[in-house]
Write an enzyme that holds these catalytic residues in place. Structure first.
Site, PDB file in Angstrom:
ATOM      1  N   ASN A 124       0.935  -1.235   0.113  1.00 18.14           N
ATOM      2  CA  ASN A 124       0.042  -0.062   0.088  1.00 18.14           C
ATOM      3  C   ASN A 124       0.798   1.050   0.045  1.00 18.14           C
ATOM      4  O   ASN A 124       2.066   1.132   0.690  1.00 18.14           O
ATOM      5  CB  ASN A 124      -0.963   0.043   1.146  1.00 18.14           C
ATOM      6  CG  ASN A 124      -2.038  -1.135   1.076  1.00 18.14           C
ATOM      7  OD1 ASN A 124      -2.305  -1.818  -0.075  1.00 18.14           O
ATOM      8  ND2 ASN A 124      -2.568  -1.449   2.090  1.00 18.14           N
ATOM      9  N   ASP A 161      -0.554   4.192   1.035  1.00 17.66           N
ATOM     10  CA  ASP A 161      -1.659   5.215   1.603  1.00 17.66           C
ATOM     11  C   ASP A 161      -1.060   5.714   3.282  1.00 17.66           C
ATOM     12  O   ASP A 161      -1.679   6.630   3.864  1.00 17.66           O
ATOM     13  CB  ASP A 161      -3.129   4.434   1.900  1.00 17.66           C
ATOM     14  CG  ASP A 161      -2.856   3.350   2.741  1.00 17.66           C
ATOM     15  OD1 ASP A 161      -1.945   2.862   3.443  1.00 17.66           O
ATOM     16  OD2 ASP A 161      -3.721   2.422   2.451  1.00 17.66           O
ATOM     17  N   HIS A 184       5.827  -0.596  -2.784  1.00 15.07           N
ATOM     18  CA  HIS A 184       5.392   0.243  -4.008  1.00 15.07           C
ATOM     19  C   HIS A 184       5.699   1.815  -3.742  1.00 15.07           C
ATOM     20  O   HIS A 184       5.211   2.694  -4.392  1.00 15.07           O
ATOM     21  CB  HIS A 184       4.118   0.026  -4.422  1.00 15.07           C
ATOM     22  CG  HIS A 184       3.849  -1.398  -5.022  1.00 15.07           C
ATOM     23  ND1 HIS A 184       2.845  -2.239  -4.957  1.00 15.07           N
ATOM     24  CD2 HIS A 184       4.901  -2.204  -6.012  1.00 15.07           C
ATOM     25  CE1 HIS A 184       3.212  -3.356  -5.532  1.00 15.07           C
ATOM     26  NE2 HIS A 184       4.133  -3.489  -6.119  1.00 15.07           N
ATOM     27  N   CYS A 187      14.946  16.466 -12.173  1.00 10.41           N
ATOM     28  CA  CYS A 187      16.158  16.612 -11.153  1.00 10.41           C
ATOM     29  C   CYS A 187      16.064  15.684  -9.942  1.00 10.41           C
ATOM     30  O   CYS A 187      16.831  15.845  -9.292  1.00 10.41           O
ATOM     31  CB  CYS A 187      16.270  18.161 -11.031  1.00 10.41           C
ATOM     32  SG  CYS A 187      15.073  18.764  -9.752  1.00 10.41           S
ATOM     33  N   ASN A 231      -8.389 -12.708   4.910  1.00  5.88           N
ATOM     34  CA  ASN A 231      -9.164 -12.140   3.754  1.00  5.88           C
ATOM     35  C   ASN A 231     -10.310 -12.861   3.667  1.00  5.88           C
ATOM     36  O   ASN A 231     -10.543 -13.796   3.899  1.00  5.88           O
ATOM     37  CB  ASN A 231      -8.239 -12.957   2.397  1.00  5.88           C
ATOM     38  CG  ASN A 231      -8.309 -11.967   1.153  1.00  5.88           C
ATOM     39  OD1 ASN A 231      -9.451 -11.583   0.757  1.00  5.88           O
ATOM     40  ND2 ASN A 231      -7.405 -11.724   0.479  1.00  5.88           N
ATOM     41  N   ALA A 244     -10.158  -7.923   7.646  1.00  7.97           N
ATOM     42  CA  ALA A 244      -9.035  -7.623   8.574  1.00  7.97           C
ATOM     43  C   ALA A 244      -9.296  -6.967   9.763  1.00  7.97           C
ATOM     44  O   ALA A 244      -8.642  -7.305  10.772  1.00  7.97           O
ATOM     45  CB  ALA A 244      -7.954  -6.786   7.716  1.00  7.97           C
TER      46      ALA A 244
HETATM   47  P1  NAD Z   1      -5.895  -6.130  -4.860  1.00  7.08           P
HETATM   48  O1  NAD Z   1      -6.753  -4.664  -5.003  1.00  7.08           O
HETATM   49  O2  NAD Z   1      -5.558  -6.642  -5.901  1.00  7.08           O
HETATM   50  O3  NAD Z   1      -6.852  -7.260  -3.759  1.00  7.08           O
HETATM   51  C1  NAD Z   1      -7.656  -6.716  -2.754  1.00  7.08           C
HETATM   52  C2  NAD Z   1      -7.606  -7.709  -1.828  1.00  7.08           C
HETATM   53  O4  NAD Z   1      -8.115  -7.494  -0.605  1.00  7.08           O
HETATM   54  C3  NAD Z   1      -8.565  -9.043  -2.275  1.00  7.08           C
HETATM   55  O5  NAD Z   1      -8.214 -10.244  -2.173  1.00  7.08           O
HETATM   56  C4  NAD Z   1      -9.862  -9.008  -1.230  1.00  7.08           C
HETATM   57  O6  NAD Z   1     -10.589  -9.964  -1.363  1.00  7.08           O
HETATM   58  C5  NAD Z   1      -9.242  -8.499  -0.119  1.00  7.08           C
HETATM   59  N1  NAD Z   1     -10.137  -7.718   0.810  1.00  7.08           N
HETATM   60  C6  NAD Z   1     -11.206  -7.018   0.477  1.00  7.08           C
HETATM   61  N2  NAD Z   1     -11.784  -6.606   1.363  1.00  7.08           N
HETATM   62  C7  NAD Z   1     -11.127  -6.785   2.631  1.00  7.08           C
HETATM   63  C8  NAD Z   1     -10.988  -6.622   4.020  1.00  7.08           C
HETATM   64  N3  NAD Z   1     -12.154  -5.829   4.632  1.00  7.08           N
HETATM   65  N4  NAD Z   1      -9.973  -7.170   4.847  1.00  7.08           N
HETATM   66  C9  NAD Z   1      -9.088  -7.998   4.133  1.00  7.08           C
HETATM   67  N5  NAD Z   1      -9.061  -8.354   2.717  1.00  7.08           N
HETATM   68  C10 NAD Z   1      -9.875  -7.499   2.190  1.00  7.08           C
HETATM   69  O7  NAD Z   1      -4.874  -5.523  -3.948  1.00  7.08           O
HETATM   70  P2  NAD Z   1      -3.313  -5.887  -4.069  1.00  7.08           P
HETATM   71  O8  NAD Z   1      -3.193  -7.434  -4.236  1.00  7.08           O
HETATM   72  O9  NAD Z   1      -2.793  -5.139  -2.952  1.00  7.08           O
HETATM   73  O10 NAD Z   1      -2.943  -5.210  -5.468  1.00  7.08           O
HETATM   74  C11 NAD Z   1      -3.210  -3.809  -5.913  1.00  7.08           C
HETATM   75  C12 NAD Z   1      -1.935  -2.966  -6.012  1.00  7.08           C
HETATM   76  O11 NAD Z   1      -2.316  -1.787  -5.757  1.00  7.08           O
HETATM   77  C13 NAD Z   1      -1.155  -3.341  -4.705  1.00  7.08           C
HETATM   78  O12 NAD Z   1       0.018  -2.761  -4.784  1.00  7.08           O
HETATM   79  C14 NAD Z   1      -1.839  -2.329  -3.657  1.00  7.08           C
HETATM   80  O13 NAD Z   1      -1.148  -2.120  -2.411  1.00  7.08           O
HETATM   81  C15 NAD Z   1      -2.170  -1.038  -4.297  1.00  7.08           C
HETATM   82  N6  NAD Z   1      -3.033  -0.174  -3.760  1.00  7.08           N
HETATM   83  C16 NAD Z   1      -3.049   0.136  -2.770  1.00  7.08           C
HETATM   84  C17 NAD Z   1      -4.116   0.873  -1.997  1.00  7.08           C
HETATM   85  C18 NAD Z   1      -3.890   1.760  -0.784  1.00  7.08           C
HETATM   86  O14 NAD Z   1      -2.555   2.031  -0.912  1.00  7.08           O
HETATM   87  N7  NAD Z   1      -4.773   1.621   0.260  1.00  7.08           N
HETATM   88  C19 NAD Z   1      -5.440   0.966  -2.790  1.00  7.08           C
HETATM   89  C20 NAD Z   1      -5.380   0.222  -4.048  1.00  7.08           C
HETATM   90  C21 NAD Z   1      -4.482  -0.516  -4.538  1.00  7.08           C
HETATM   91 ZN    ZN Z   2      13.302  19.500 -10.921  1.00  5.11          ZN
END
Ligand code: NAD
Ligand code: ZN
Length: 229
Positions: free
Chosen positions: A84, A86, A101, A112, A196, A215
């Site tokens: 994440n 965030d 990431h 720069c 999950n 979670a």
């Molecule tokens: P993904 O979007 O591919 O999958 C999300 C997963 O979370 C799924 O398996 C889903 O079942 C599960 N999920 C949904 N609700 C949940 C809950 N309440 N508790 C636990 N699990 C739950 O996510 P990814 O595989 O992390 O890949 C996407 C990429 O984009 C990653 O790099 C991710 O970190 C990034 N991303 C980051 C953010 C953020 O920073 N919050 C948001 C969107 C995507």
């Molecule tokens: Zn610059």
């Protein structure tokens, strides 16, 4: 150690990319492609501002982020690798966080490499530009088509090799190479505990214990079940 994905932040109000209610149902992933960004910075930035700055700013850490910070302060959790961007783990109090990431917190000049805090940057006029050279600023997270930072990559795989237990929380396992982290841990003998509400790519292949729950519900209960230290 713990390995987290977008799912851990869903209960903070940040949607994941994939699946039901995911961001890709509303936006085109092209906006986060580095080549598209460099050719169309303003169009790309309009999407980025809406997702990562307007929505993220309103989000607060949830009970899952807080439970992981507590596990660290009790000495149980040694490292947290997150996909994440965030900043919610750090805001909940986690200290050892590897951002695989990168992060939305800072912006970096594409020419720069000067960096600045996103919160200190005026995003009312897009794209924002570098105060030193005037070139475009890009969020400091990894876009599609960009490499992972060498430091984050090396650290994540080192921690995975050392782990005896890995919590895998809220990730589909589809994004590569991040998705390899639990597989490395498993190949080195770690026990995988997955949290999950839906099955992921790991569940039937390498997960040892599957906690089919959100979670923010499962992690506080895990914490309660541990003997007080
Ligand atoms: P993904 O979007 O591919 O999958 C999300 C997963 O979370 C799924 O398996 C889903 O079942 C599960 N999920 C949904 N609700 C949940 C809950 N309440 N508790 C636990 N699990 C739950 O996510 P990814 O595989 O992390 O890949 C996407 C990429 O984009 C990653 O790099 C991710 O970190 C990034 N991303 C980051 C953010 C953020 O920073 N919050 C948001 C969107 C995507
Ligand atoms: Zn610059």
């Amino acid at each position: 150690m713990a390995f987290t994905g977008a799912g851990i932040s869903v209960e903070s109000g940040i949607p994941p990319f994939r699946g039901e209610g995911g961001l890709w149902q509303k936006y085109d992933p092209e906006s986060l492609d580095i080549h598209f960004f460099l050719r169309n910075p303003e169009a790309s930035w309009r999407v980025i501002r809406e997702i990562f700055y307007e929505a993220f700013d309103k989000a607060q850490p949830n009970a899952a982020h807080v439970a992981l910070a507590e596990l660290e302060s009790r000495g149980v959790l040694k490292a947290l690798i997150t996909q994440n961007i965030d900043n919610l783990h750090q805001r909940a109090g986690s200290r050892v966080v590897v951002e695989f990431h990168g992060s939305a917190r800072t912006l970096r000049c594409v020419d720069c490499a000067e960096s600045c805090e996103a919160s200190q940057t005026d995003l009312s006029k897009l794209p924002p530009t570098c105060r030193l050279c005037g070139a475009i600023l890009k969020p400091d997270f990894v876009f599609f088509g960009e490499p992972i930072s060498h430091h984050a990559y090396a650290r994540a795989f080192l921690e995975a090799e050392r782990a005896d237990v890995m919590l895998v929380i809220g990730t589909t396992g589809e994004v590569m190479p991040a998705g390899l982290v639990p597989r490395i841990a498993k190949s080195k003998g770690a026990t995988l505990i997955e949290i999950n509400p839906a099955e992921s790519n790991y569940t039937r292949e390498i997960t040892d214990i599957f906690i089919e729950a959100k979670a923010a519900e499962a992690l506080p209960r895990l914490l309660e079940a541990l003997p007080a230290s």
